[in-house]
Write a protein that holds these residues in place. Structure first.
Motif, PDB file in Angstrom:
ATOM      1  N   ALA A 168       7.431  -2.075 -17.662  1.00  0.00           N
ATOM      2  CA  ALA A 168       6.672  -1.058 -18.387  1.00  0.00           C
ATOM      3  C   ALA A 168       5.234  -1.506 -18.619  1.00  0.00           C
ATOM      4  O   ALA A 168       4.305  -0.682 -18.602  1.00  0.00           O
ATOM      5  CB  ALA A 168       7.353  -0.742 -19.715  1.00  0.00           C
ATOM      6  N   GLU A 169       5.017  -2.801 -18.831  1.00  0.00           N
ATOM      7  CA  GLU A 169       3.653  -3.314 -18.962  1.00  0.00           C
ATOM      8  C   GLU A 169       2.902  -3.145 -17.643  1.00  0.00           C
ATOM      9  O   GLU A 169       1.715  -2.775 -17.633  1.00  0.00           O
ATOM     10  CB  GLU A 169       3.691  -4.784 -19.378  1.00  0.00           C
ATOM     11  N   PHE A 170       3.574  -3.412 -16.548  1.00  0.00           N
ATOM     12  CA  PHE A 170       2.970  -3.187 -15.235  1.00  0.00           C
ATOM     13  C   PHE A 170       2.599  -1.715 -15.055  1.00  0.00           C
ATOM     14  O   PHE A 170       1.485  -1.388 -14.628  1.00  0.00           O
ATOM     15  CB  PHE A 170       3.947  -3.629 -14.135  1.00  0.00           C
ATOM     16  N   PHE A 171       3.537  -0.820 -15.393  1.00  0.00           N
ATOM     17  CA  PHE A 171       3.282   0.603 -15.174  1.00  0.00           C
ATOM     18  C   PHE A 171       2.112   1.080 -16.035  1.00  0.00           C
ATOM     19  O   PHE A 171       1.271   1.867 -15.569  1.00  0.00           O
ATOM     20  CB  PHE A 171       4.528   1.419 -15.502  1.00  0.00           C
ATOM     21  N   ALA A 172       2.036   0.611 -17.279  1.00  0.00           N
ATOM     22  CA  ALA A 172       0.948   1.029 -18.167  1.00  0.00           C
ATOM     23  C   ALA A 172      -0.405   0.618 -17.590  1.00  0.00           C
ATOM     24  O   ALA A 172      -1.366   1.395 -17.615  1.00  0.00           O
ATOM     25  CB  ALA A 172       1.150   0.427 -19.554  1.00  0.00           C
ATOM     26  N   ARG A 173      -0.484  -0.597 -17.067  1.00  0.00           N
ATOM     27  CA  ARG A 173      -1.756  -1.054 -16.493  1.00  0.00           C
ATOM     28  C   ARG A 173      -2.072  -0.308 -15.209  1.00  0.00           C
ATOM     29  O   ARG A 173      -3.224   0.093 -14.981  1.00  0.00           O
ATOM     30  CB  ARG A 173      -1.689  -2.563 -16.222  1.00  0.00           C
ATOM     31  N   TYR A 174      -1.061  -0.083 -14.373  1.00  0.00           N
ATOM     32  CA  TYR A 174      -1.292   0.625 -13.118  1.00  0.00           C
ATOM     33  C   TYR A 174      -1.711   2.068 -13.381  1.00  0.00           C
ATOM     34  O   TYR A 174      -2.571   2.604 -12.689  1.00  0.00           O
ATOM     35  CB  TYR A 174      -0.033   0.587 -12.248  1.00  0.00           C
ATOM     36  N   ARG A 175      -1.116   2.680 -14.386  1.00  0.00           N
ATOM     37  CA  ARG A 175      -1.496   4.054 -14.737  1.00  0.00           C
ATOM     38  C   ARG A 175      -2.947   4.099 -15.197  1.00  0.00           C
ATOM     39  O   ARG A 175      -3.695   5.007 -14.815  1.00  0.00           O
ATOM     40  CB  ARG A 175      -0.572   4.584 -15.838  1.00  0.00           C
ATOM     41  N   ASP A 176      -3.368   3.123 -16.001  1.00  0.00           N
ATOM     42  CA  ASP A 176      -4.762   3.086 -16.452  1.00  0.00           C
ATOM     43  C   ASP A 176      -5.723   2.969 -15.263  1.00  0.00           C
ATOM     44  O   ASP A 176      -6.760   3.651 -15.216  1.00  0.00           O
ATOM     45  CB  ASP A 176      -4.982   1.911 -17.401  1.00  0.00           C
ATOM     46  N   LEU A 177      -5.389   2.102 -14.310  1.00  0.00           N
ATOM     47  CA  LEU A 177      -6.251   1.931 -13.138  1.00  0.00           C
ATOM     48  C   LEU A 177      -6.272   3.194 -12.286  1.00  0.00           C
ATOM     49  O   LEU A 177      -7.326   3.588 -11.775  1.00  0.00           O
ATOM     50  CB  LEU A 177      -5.765   0.745 -12.304  1.00  0.00           C
ATOM     51  N   THR A 178      -5.124   3.832 -12.144  1.00  0.00           N
ATOM     52  CA  THR A 178      -5.050   5.043 -11.326  1.00  0.00           C
ATOM     53  C   THR A 178      -5.881   6.162 -11.941  1.00  0.00           C
ATOM     54  O   THR A 178      -6.683   6.816 -11.258  1.00  0.00           O
ATOM     55  CB  THR A 178      -3.591   5.503 -11.177  1.00  0.00           C
TER      56      THR A 178
ATOM     57  N   ARG B  54       0.828  -1.208   0.000  1.00  0.00           N
ATOM     58  CA  ARG B  54       0.000   0.000   0.000  1.00  0.00           C
ATOM     59  C   ARG B  54       0.866   1.263   0.000  1.00  0.00           C
ATOM     60  O   ARG B  54       0.484   2.270  -0.596  1.00  0.00           O
ATOM     61  CB  ARG B  54      -0.964  -0.001   1.184  1.00  0.00           C
ATOM     62  N   ARG B  55       2.021   1.216   0.648  1.00  0.00           N
ATOM     63  CA  ARG B  55       2.931   2.373   0.593  1.00  0.00           C
ATOM     64  C   ARG B  55       3.429   2.595  -0.823  1.00  0.00           C
ATOM     65  O   ARG B  55       3.509   3.741  -1.295  1.00  0.00           O
ATOM     66  CB  ARG B  55       4.101   2.166   1.550  1.00  0.00           C
ATOM     67  N   ILE B  56       3.753   1.516  -1.511  1.00  0.00           N
ATOM     68  CA  ILE B  56       4.186   1.636  -2.905  1.00  0.00           C
ATOM     69  C   ILE B  56       3.031   2.140  -3.765  1.00  0.00           C
ATOM     70  O   ILE B  56       3.212   3.026  -4.614  1.00  0.00           O
ATOM     71  CB  ILE B  56       4.702   0.281  -3.433  1.00  0.00           C
TER      72      ILE B  56
ATOM     73  N   CYS C 229       0.556   6.218  -7.067  1.00  0.00           N
ATOM     74  CA  CYS C 229      -0.643   6.997  -7.385  1.00  0.00           C
ATOM     75  C   CYS C 229      -0.354   8.491  -7.302  1.00  0.00           C
ATOM     76  O   CYS C 229      -0.809   9.275  -8.145  1.00  0.00           O
ATOM     77  CB  CYS C 229      -1.778   6.638  -6.428  1.00  0.00           C
ATOM     78  N   ASP C 230       0.392   8.887  -6.284  1.00  0.00           N
ATOM     79  CA  ASP C 230       0.719  10.303  -6.106  1.00  0.00           C
ATOM     80  C   ASP C 230       1.609  10.811  -7.224  1.00  0.00           C
ATOM     81  O   ASP C 230       1.534  11.976  -7.610  1.00  0.00           O
ATOM     82  CB  ASP C 230       1.400  10.501  -4.750  1.00  0.00           C
ATOM     83  N   LEU C 231       2.443   9.933  -7.770  1.00  0.00           N
ATOM     84  CA  LEU C 231       3.308  10.322  -8.883  1.00  0.00           C
ATOM     85  C   LEU C 231       2.512  10.456 -10.182  1.00  0.00           C
ATOM     86  O   LEU C 231       2.767  11.352 -10.990  1.00  0.00           O
ATOM     87  CB  LEU C 231       4.412   9.277  -9.052  1.00  0.00           C
ATOM     88  N   ILE C 232       1.520   9.583 -10.384  1.00  0.00           N
ATOM     89  CA  ILE C 232       0.763   9.570 -11.634  1.00  0.00           C
ATOM     90  C   ILE C 232      -0.266  10.694 -11.672  1.00  0.00           C
ATOM     91  O   ILE C 232      -0.387  11.402 -12.682  1.00  0.00           O
ATOM     92  CB  ILE C 232       0.087   8.191 -11.815  1.00  0.00           C
ATOM     93  N   VAL C 233      -1.034  10.876 -10.607  1.00  0.00           N
ATOM     94  CA  VAL C 233      -2.027  11.956 -10.534  1.00  0.00           C
ATOM     95  C   VAL C 233      -1.806  12.705  -9.219  1.00  0.00           C
ATOM     96  O   VAL C 233      -2.473  12.423  -8.210  1.00  0.00           O
ATOM     97  CB  VAL C 233      -3.474  11.439 -10.627  1.00  0.00           C
ATOM     98  N   PRO C 234      -0.870  13.638  -9.195  1.00  0.00           N
ATOM     99  CA  PRO C 234      -0.602  14.361  -7.948  1.00  0.00           C
ATOM    100  C   PRO C 234      -1.694  15.392  -7.659  1.00  0.00           C
ATOM    101  O   PRO C 234      -2.430  15.812  -8.547  1.00  0.00           O
ATOM    102  CB  PRO C 234       0.737  15.049  -8.231  1.00  0.00           C
ATOM    103  N   ALA C 235      -1.771  15.767  -6.422  1.00  0.00           N
ATOM    104  CA  ALA C 235      -2.708  16.823  -6.034  1.00  0.00           C
ATOM    105  C   ALA C 235      -2.206  18.164  -6.547  1.00  0.00           C
ATOM    106  O   ALA C 235      -0.995  18.388  -6.690  1.00  0.00           O
ATOM    107  CB  ALA C 235      -2.852  16.860  -4.513  1.00  0.00           C
ATOM    108  N   ASP C 236      -3.131  19.061  -6.861  1.00  0.00           N
ATOM    109  CA  ASP C 236      -2.778  20.425  -7.240  1.00  0.00           C
ATOM    110  C   ASP C 236      -3.835  21.368  -6.694  1.00  0.00           C
ATOM    111  O   ASP C 236      -4.683  20.975  -5.890  1.00  0.00           O
ATOM    112  CB  ASP C 236      -2.608  20.570  -8.756  1.00  0.00           C
ATOM    113  N   ALA C 237      -3.805  22.596  -7.142  1.00  0.00           N
ATOM    114  CA  ALA C 237      -4.739  23.591  -6.611  1.00  0.00           C
ATOM    115  C   ALA C 237      -6.178  23.308  -7.005  1.00  0.00           C
ATOM    116  O   ALA C 237      -7.111  23.797  -6.357  1.00  0.00           O
ATOM    117  CB  ALA C 237      -4.326  24.983  -7.092  1.00  0.00           C
ATOM    118  N   ASP C 238      -6.405  22.524  -8.056  1.00  0.00           N
ATOM    119  CA  ASP C 238      -7.753  22.292  -8.564  1.00  0.00           C
ATOM    120  C   ASP C 238      -8.352  20.951  -8.154  1.00  0.00           C
ATOM    121  O   ASP C 238      -9.568  20.750  -8.283  1.00  0.00           O
ATOM    122  CB  ASP C 238      -7.751  22.387 -10.093  1.00  0.00           C
ATOM    123  N   ALA C 239      -7.537  20.015  -7.709  1.00  0.00           N
ATOM    124  CA  ALA C 239      -8.047  18.684  -7.381  1.00  0.00           C
ATOM    125  C   ALA C 239      -7.138  18.034  -6.345  1.00  0.00           C
ATOM    126  O   ALA C 239      -5.940  18.335  -6.290  1.00  0.00           O
ATOM    127  CB  ALA C 239      -8.145  17.815  -8.633  1.00  0.00           C
ATOM    128  N   PRO C 240      -7.687  17.121  -5.524  1.00  0.00           N
ATOM    129  CA  PRO C 240      -6.888  16.504  -4.471  1.00  0.00           C
ATOM    130  C   PRO C 240      -5.917  15.433  -4.953  1.00  0.00           C
ATOM    131  O   PRO C 240      -5.075  14.977  -4.189  1.00  0.00           O
ATOM    132  CB  PRO C 240      -7.946  15.897  -3.544  1.00  0.00           C
TER     133      PRO C 240
END
Length: 208
Positions: free
Chosen positions: A159-169, A64-66, A71-82
């Motif tokens: 890279a296949e793992f990252f592509a799938r994880y990015r899609d889920l995120t 879960r830490r990973i 998740c934070d790297l793929i879609v980080p929080a900014d001023a418009d969304a958490p």
């Protein structure tokens, strides 16, 4: 012979045909019959289920830490969304990879070894786990696997793992209430009445 007896013979013959096809009337081996073991009853859609109620969650605290760091790297929080972490995507991914269905089971077999790869790379490069690495260190690792078509051969599976994880995120984020608001999605909202498309839309599509 009366009509009732004729119907009995016809129904008996019709029911026997599939059995004959499965047994000695063909040189082909009989097909494997389904086991009848399913996934359980359908959930009650009027009930609110908490995490782990429908099936046990399987991600460990380390995983879960990973998941959180990624998740934070793929879609980080900014001023418009958490961001993905803020809207609960880590919990969504834990539910997803823990589910008993074929697609989720396949993702489980892809994502958990991907987590191990990230940890191994972080230990090798920076002498710390991926979850404990800095944002710049995480990016340095993910830069090698973030674009599947250009990934080096030794990074192909990661890279296949990252592509799938990015899609889920991204999918988890965009389907959350905050994500839909961030995207400006205006559907899925109940209306007291509907007057039809605006005149300018009808004119645009050529409907008078």
């Amino acid at each position: 012979m009366d009509r009732r007896t004729s119907l009995k013979w016809m129904l008996s013959a019709a029911s026997a045909l599939p059995l004959m096809q499965l047994t000695g009337c063909s040189s082909e081996p009989p097909p494997k019959l389904p086991s009848g073991v399913g996934y359980g009853a359908d959930p009650d859609l009027l009930k609110v289920y908490g995490p782990g109620v429908l099936w046990p969650l399987t991600l460990s605290a380390r995983q879960r830490r990973i998941a959180t760091a990624l998740c934070d790297l793929i879609v980080p929080a900014d001023a418009d969304a958490p961001g993905a972490v803020g809207v609960g995507v880590v919990g969504f991914i834990d539910e997803w990879v823990s589910a008993p269905y074929p697609q989720q089971a396949a993702d489980h077999e892809l994502i958990l070894p991907g987590f191990d790869w990230l940890d191994a790379q972080a230990e090798q490069r920076f002498s710390r786990s991926f979850g404990e690495s800095s944002a710049s260190q995480r990016r340095a690792i993910c830069d090698d696997i973030c674009y599947l078509p250009r990934a080096r051969a030794e990074f192909r599976q990661a890279a296949e793992f990252f592509a799938r994880y990015r899609d889920l995120t991204i999918g988890g984020f965009c389907t959350s209430p905050q994500g839909r608001q961030y995207l400006g999605y205006v559907g899925n909202v109940p209306l007291a009445s509907f007057d039809g498309p605006p005149p300018e839309v009808l004119e645009l599509v050529g409907v008078g």
